[in-house]
Structure formats: C-alpha cells, structure tokens
Write a protein that holds these residues in place. Structure first.
Motif, short mmCIF file in Angstrom:
data_model
loop_
_atom_site.label_atom_id
_atom_site.label_comp_id
_atom_site.label_asym_id
_atom_site.label_seq_id
_atom_site.Cartn_x
_atom_site.Cartn_y
_atom_site.Cartn_z
N ARG A 410 29.66 66.16 36.54
CA ARG A 410 29.45 65.32 35.37
C ARG A 410 30.31 64.07 35.44
N VAL A 411 31.46 64.17 36.09
CA VAL A 411 32.35 63.02 36.24
C VAL A 411 33.21 63.22 37.47
N MET A 412 33.52 62.12 38.14
CA MET A 412 34.49 62.12 39.24
C MET A 412 35.54 61.08 38.90
N VAL A 413 36.78 61.53 38.74
CA VAL A 413 37.88 60.64 38.39
C VAL A 413 38.66 60.32 39.67
N VAL A 414 38.84 59.02 39.93
CA VAL A 414 39.47 58.56 41.17
C VAL A 414 40.66 57.66 40.84
N GLY A 415 41.80 57.97 41.42
CA GLY A 415 42.97 57.12 41.34
C GLY A 415 43.45 56.79 42.74
N GLY A 529 36.84 45.31 35.34
CA GLY A 529 35.55 45.94 35.06
C GLY A 529 35.77 47.13 34.15
N TYR A 530 35.29 48.29 34.57
CA TYR A 530 35.46 49.51 33.80
C TYR A 530 36.72 50.27 34.18
N SER A 531 37.44 49.79 35.18
CA SER A 531 38.61 50.51 35.69
C SER A 531 39.89 50.04 35.02
N LEU A 532 40.89 50.91 35.04
CA LEU A 532 42.21 50.60 34.54
C LEU A 532 43.12 50.28 35.72
N ILE A 533 43.80 49.15 35.65
CA ILE A 533 44.78 48.78 36.67
C ILE A 533 46.17 48.99 36.09
N ILE A 534 46.93 49.86 36.70
CA ILE A 534 48.30 50.13 36.27
C ILE A 534 49.25 49.40 37.20
N GLY A 535 50.11 48.57 36.64
CA GLY A 535 50.99 47.76 37.46
C GLY A 535 52.43 47.80 37.01
N TRP A 536 53.26 47.12 37.77
CA TRP A 536 54.67 47.00 37.44
C TRP A 536 54.99 45.53 37.26
N LYS A 537 55.27 45.13 36.03
CA LYS A 537 55.55 43.73 35.69
C LYS A 537 54.41 42.82 36.14
N GLY A 538 53.20 43.34 36.07
CA GLY A 538 52.02 42.55 36.39
C GLY A 538 51.48 42.71 37.79
N THR A 539 52.27 43.27 38.70
CA THR A 539 51.79 43.49 40.07
C THR A 539 50.99 44.79 40.12
N PRO A 540 49.70 44.75 40.52
CA PRO A 540 48.89 45.98 40.54
C PRO A 540 49.47 47.02 41.50
N ILE A 541 49.57 48.26 41.03
CA ILE A 541 50.07 49.37 41.84
C ILE A 541 48.98 50.40 42.09
N GLN A 542 48.28 50.80 41.06
CA GLN A 542 47.22 51.79 41.23
C GLN A 542 46.07 51.50 40.27
N PHE A 543 44.88 51.98 40.63
CA PHE A 543 43.74 51.86 39.73
C PHE A 543 43.25 53.26 39.38
N LEU A 544 42.63 53.34 38.24
CA LEU A 544 42.02 54.59 37.79
C LEU A 544 40.59 54.29 37.37
N SER A 545 39.64 55.09 37.84
CA SER A 545 38.24 54.84 37.53
C SER A 545 37.50 56.17 37.39
N ALA A 546 36.40 56.14 36.64
CA ALA A 546 35.56 57.32 36.44
C ALA A 546 34.14 57.00 36.90
N TRP A 547 33.50 57.99 37.53
CA TRP A 547 32.20 57.77 38.16
C TRP A 547 31.24 58.90 37.84
N LYS A 548 29.95 58.55 37.81
CA LYS A 548 28.89 59.54 37.69
C LYS A 548 27.84 59.26 38.76
N PHE A 549 27.11 60.29 39.14
CA PHE A 549 26.07 60.15 40.15
C PHE A 549 24.73 59.94 39.48
N SER A 550 24.01 58.92 39.95
CA SER A 550 22.69 58.63 39.37
C SER A 550 21.64 59.57 39.95
#
Length: 550
Positions: A410-415, A529-550
C-alpha cells in the motif's frame, strides 16, 4: 590533453553545483511516450557516455550557455561504471564578470532556499560551516581568475574584499578551504608537487580535533594525498587481488553498530527522519487491523518501536497484529537480537507481534515466496538508507524493486541521502562532498561537542573513511555512492511507482521531535515536490518520500 589525464578543475562547477543538485526537473523527465530514458550512448571510442543536453542561465546582460558535464545528475549516475578512463573536455574560462555575477547569484539563490526552510534561526555570531566553504570558494574563484584575467572586478559578497567582521579563526578557516580547493585543482592538472605543497600548508592548520572546518579539511586533505599517491603509483590500487575487500566498506557503513545507536540518540536529524517516516507508513496502513511491514534496513529497530507505539495508541482502527519481516544480506546475529528486543517491547505494551528474518546471500535470491504474505494484511515497505548500497549493482537493485512491485504494498517509505556523491567526475564529488560532510561535521560538534568520544569515533571510523572513498577511489573501488531525490524519482518511475504527498502529520512529527533537542533549531525542513528534505542549517542531508505502485 592526453587521454589518461583528468579533466581540469572547472571553477564554474563550484557555483553551479547547488543549482543543479536541487534538480532540473525539465531535464530529467521521462519520455512522454513512457519509454525508459536512454542510459548510455556509444561515443564511437568504445567507451559509453550519456547523451547530455545543454542548459543556460541568465546574467545581467546576456545568457551564457553551458554544456552539462558528462553524466552529471542524470539517471546514468545511479549505475555508472567508471572503471574506464575519464573522457577529456575542454576547459574554457569565462569572463570574470560572468563568474562573479553567476556565482554571486547562486549564493543568493541558495540563501533564499535556506530562508524557506523551517526552523533554523542563527543563535550567535558563529558563521556556519556552509558559509565558510562558500567564502573559501569565492576566494578560490578569485585566485584562479586573477591568474588569467588582467581586469579583475570584485565579488559582490560583503566579505569578498576583506575579512572585516570575521574572527581570526574564521579567516584561517576560509583560507583553509581556498587552499584545499587550489590543491584539488592542481591534482586535476596533474601538478602533484604543487598540490602536495598546498596540502602541507593545510596540514599545519587542520587536525582531527579542531573545529568543524579544520576537521573537514584534515580528512579531505588525507583523501587528496591518497589520490595523488594512486595517480603517481606510490600506492598500488586495491583493484585486482584485493578488490573483494572493497565492498566491505559499504557493508560496514550500512551495518548496525553501537556508535550509530548512540549517535541516533543525540542527533535530531535522524530522529526527525524516523518519526516522519513512521507517520508516512502509518498513513498508508492505518485502516488495517493486521499490518505487515517489510523492513529493508532494520538495524537496531529504533523506528520499529516508534511504529509499535503509534499502532497501539490509535483508536480509530485498533491493531490486532503486527508482523515485521526484516530482509538482510549481512549481520544476521545483530538482526536476530533486534527481533528479540522488539518481541520483548511488543509484550510490554500488549501488542500481538511476530518477527520474521529473511537472510539472503545475494539480493538476486530474494523473492516474494519467502515473505509469508497474507491478503488480509495491510502491507507496507520501509527503508532508511537501505538502497544506496546497491547503486553500483544495477541488477540487484532492479531485482529487489521487481519483487516489491510484485507484492504491491500500500505504501513504500524511502529515506536516503539528499546529495549527489556519485558523479564520475572527481570535481563534482569533491565539491558537493565538502558541503555535505561539512554540514555533518557541523551537526556533530553542535550536538555532541568537540571532545565527545562518539563524535571522534564517528568522524574517524565512518565519515573520514567515506570521504576517503569518495575522493580517492574510482571504479569498483568507489563504493560510497549517493544520489539525490530526482535520480531516485526517475528510477522508481521505471517500476510504475508514483510519489504520494506526505501528510501534515508526517511533517509535524519531524518538526516536533526536533524541538526536543537542544540543537534542534538547526534542523531545517523543506519540501521538494511531495518529499521532505531534512537538512542542517539549510544544507540538505536526507530526504523522505512515500510511494505507491500504479
């Protein structure tokens, strides 16, 4: 230029890298007819290279066209084998006015992106590592330009003409970055003796116990020296008889270890990613009384305890049973211990729980028959830093994704890491690595302190080795490979995956958990886009996204 020479150190890359690392979506869309993008095209020389398009950006008076560096931030970068020699390209210095206006514009754009990010509020006069690197980069561009231009203008940055307002330590740090970049430039020009002299100067002012910049330069200098030793034959490459040992570095980085566990407890970046990721997983399976999670990166299972508590606390659809299937290729004993701990935790909160371990010697052996699937279960897939280790193994990563598609969760969560450290071009990796690792070093000092034993071990045993591999290694030896969210988007699209928007609850969880840390205000949260970018003082460190299969 000889065929075995590396491309020269292009100063344009320094100011261009963050503009394109954020992702030029127009240049990365899949063919409108649904075809997979062409990964390689034959250049007629026996080597394979990507078909690169051009892009342009405006200056005050005109537009300057630039040809994209070969392979840079494209889908090919995910699986590119760089064992072949670099292809040469011509180095053309633009007029200094263009250099100044373009680089200054880039600083402004990146600063604006920082302002959009949530929560970072400078708490004192200390200049961030990111800013020090940028100021050092400006001085590097000035020094390079002054050797080839008679009419030298001045950069628009307030610190470009002098170091007014900076402390003595900050001035030395900026000079460290400038000389490190100059040394890297000499390496690309194969002027190794000059590079070594610059590195000797860097070594005098940098060390593994200094401030963030001094430690960063210390490890990058060591990596440059090793690269020089390999280029000059002073050190024999590990390719050949020793190449079987090379992937062990990636395995050690990805495998659970006590240092990583202690680090997790003190760094808000990783807490924020896990809480937000678990919320995204909950959003996908919350209407099921039986939940099955396939975990591709369980490690010590901290995120699993968060999931358990969340499932038990929900009242709308009471949970009857949670099943977690951990998939791994190494660290069987540690994962088994994780399973035992999770069973005990589930018992303590009265949660019906089962834990399955699927160990495969090779990911090509993984198939859905080993997953014990139940059609009544709400199925989700979770992976945090669990995919990048297969970037250099295209067949295994594709095989894994085909299996996941076949079970239709139902969902695939990727970081994953929100940086491109996989470019086959040494210069690209070097510069983006400076920003990425600079932010990590900064976070460790802010959260742990300069004398903390965990910080020392983390930087020397993990981050330092990663820097060394990214800078000094090529081909099969280079196993530390990360690509940004846009590359993953194109890869996932091949399997019919569609990105879904993270809920406000997921974003709230990330922000709320960061607030619990004394240094949490340095965490930044932005949307790509639909993803969350988690950073340190503005520098991107990791992204988090959720996916579904069509």
């Amino acid at each position: 230029m000889k065929s075995n020479e590396m491309p020269p150190f292009d100063t344009h890359i320094f100011r261009r890298i963050y503009k394109y690392s954020k992702g030029d979506v127009k240049n990365q869309e899949i063919d409108s007819r649904g075809k997979r993008p062409v990964l390689y095209e034959d250049d007629g020389s026996g080597n394979k290279s990507k078909a690169a398009d051009g892009f342009s950006f405006a200056t005050e008076n005109h537009q300057v066209g630039h040809k994209l560096l070969k392979y840079f931030h494209s889908l090919d970068a995910l699986f590119l084998d760089t064992t072949q020699p670099y292809r040469a390209y011509e180095h053309k210095m633009q007029e200094l006015a263009d250099i100044e206006s373009q680089y200054s514009e880039q600083i402004k754009k990146h600063t604006q992106s920082h302002e959009k990010a949530v929560r970072y509020k400078p708490s004192g006069p200390k200049i961030s590592t990111d800013t020090i690197i940028r100021l050092g980069g400006e001085r590097f561009i000035q020094s390079c330009s002054s050797t080839s231009m008679n009419d030298i203008s001045t950069l628009s940055h307030p610190y470009s003409n002098s170091f007014s307002g900076l402390s003595d330590e900050e001035v030395k740090d900026i000079q460290l970055i400038e000389n490190l970049l100059l040394s890297a430039e000499k390496v690309t020009q194969q002027q190794f003796e000059q590079s070594i002299k610059l590195l000797d100067w860097c070594n005098v002012l940098s060390c593994s116990s200094g401030n963030s910049i001094q430690r960063l330069v210390h490890y990058f200098s060591k990596a440059l020296r090793e690269k020089i030793d390999k280029e000059t034959g002073r050190v024999v490459s590990s390719s050949g008889s020793g190449k079987k040992d090379v992937p062990n570095l990636a395995e050690r980085v990805m495998s659970p270890n006590p240092t990583a566990t202690m680090l997790y407890e003190k760094i808000p970046l990783y807490h924020a990613g896990h809480f937000s990721g678990v919320q995204a997983l909950m959003d996908g399976v919350s209407d099921s009384q039986k939940v099955h999670v396939i975990d591709l990166s369980i490690k010590h299972g901290a995120h699993c305890t968060i999931l358990m508590q969340a499932l038990v606390s929900q009242s709308r659809c009471p949970i009857k049973h949670l099943k977690i299937t951990a998939v791994g290729t190494t660290s069987k004993q540690i994962i088994e211990q994780t399973g035992d701990c999770l069973k005990s935790f589930a018992e303590s909160i009265n949660l019906s729980f089962s834990f399955n371990l699927v160990m495969v010697e090779d990911m090509l052996d993984f198939n859905k028959d080993v997953l014990e699937l139940d059609p009544d279960e709400g199925l989700g897939v979770y992976t945090s830093y669990g995919l990048w280790g297969m970037i250099a193994q295209q067949d295994r990563l594709e095989s894994l994704m085909k299996v996941i598609k076949s079970v239709n969760p139902r969902v695939m969560v990727v970081g994953e890491v929100a940086a491109n450290l996989n470019s086959p071009n040494f210069v690209n990796r070097f510069i983006e690595g400076l920003f990425f690792y600079g932010a990590l070093f900064d976070s460790l000092e802010d959260c742990l302190g300069r004398e903390d034993e965990i910080r020392i071990v983390t930087e020397s045993m993990h981050l330092g080795k990663g820097i060394n591999n990214i800078v000094a290694s090529e081909g099969v030896e280079r196993v530390i490979r990360h690509v940004n969210i846009d590359v993953w988007r194109k890869f996932f699209a091949q399997f019919g995956m569609k990105e879904t928007e993270l809920s406000m609850s997921s974003l709230f969880q990330a922000n709320q958990v960061a607030e619990k840390f004394a240094c949490g205000s340095c965490c930044t949260f932005d949307r790509d886009g639909y993803s969350l970018i988690i950073g340190w003082k503005g520098t991107p460190i990791q992204f988090l996204s959720a996916w579904k299969f069509s």
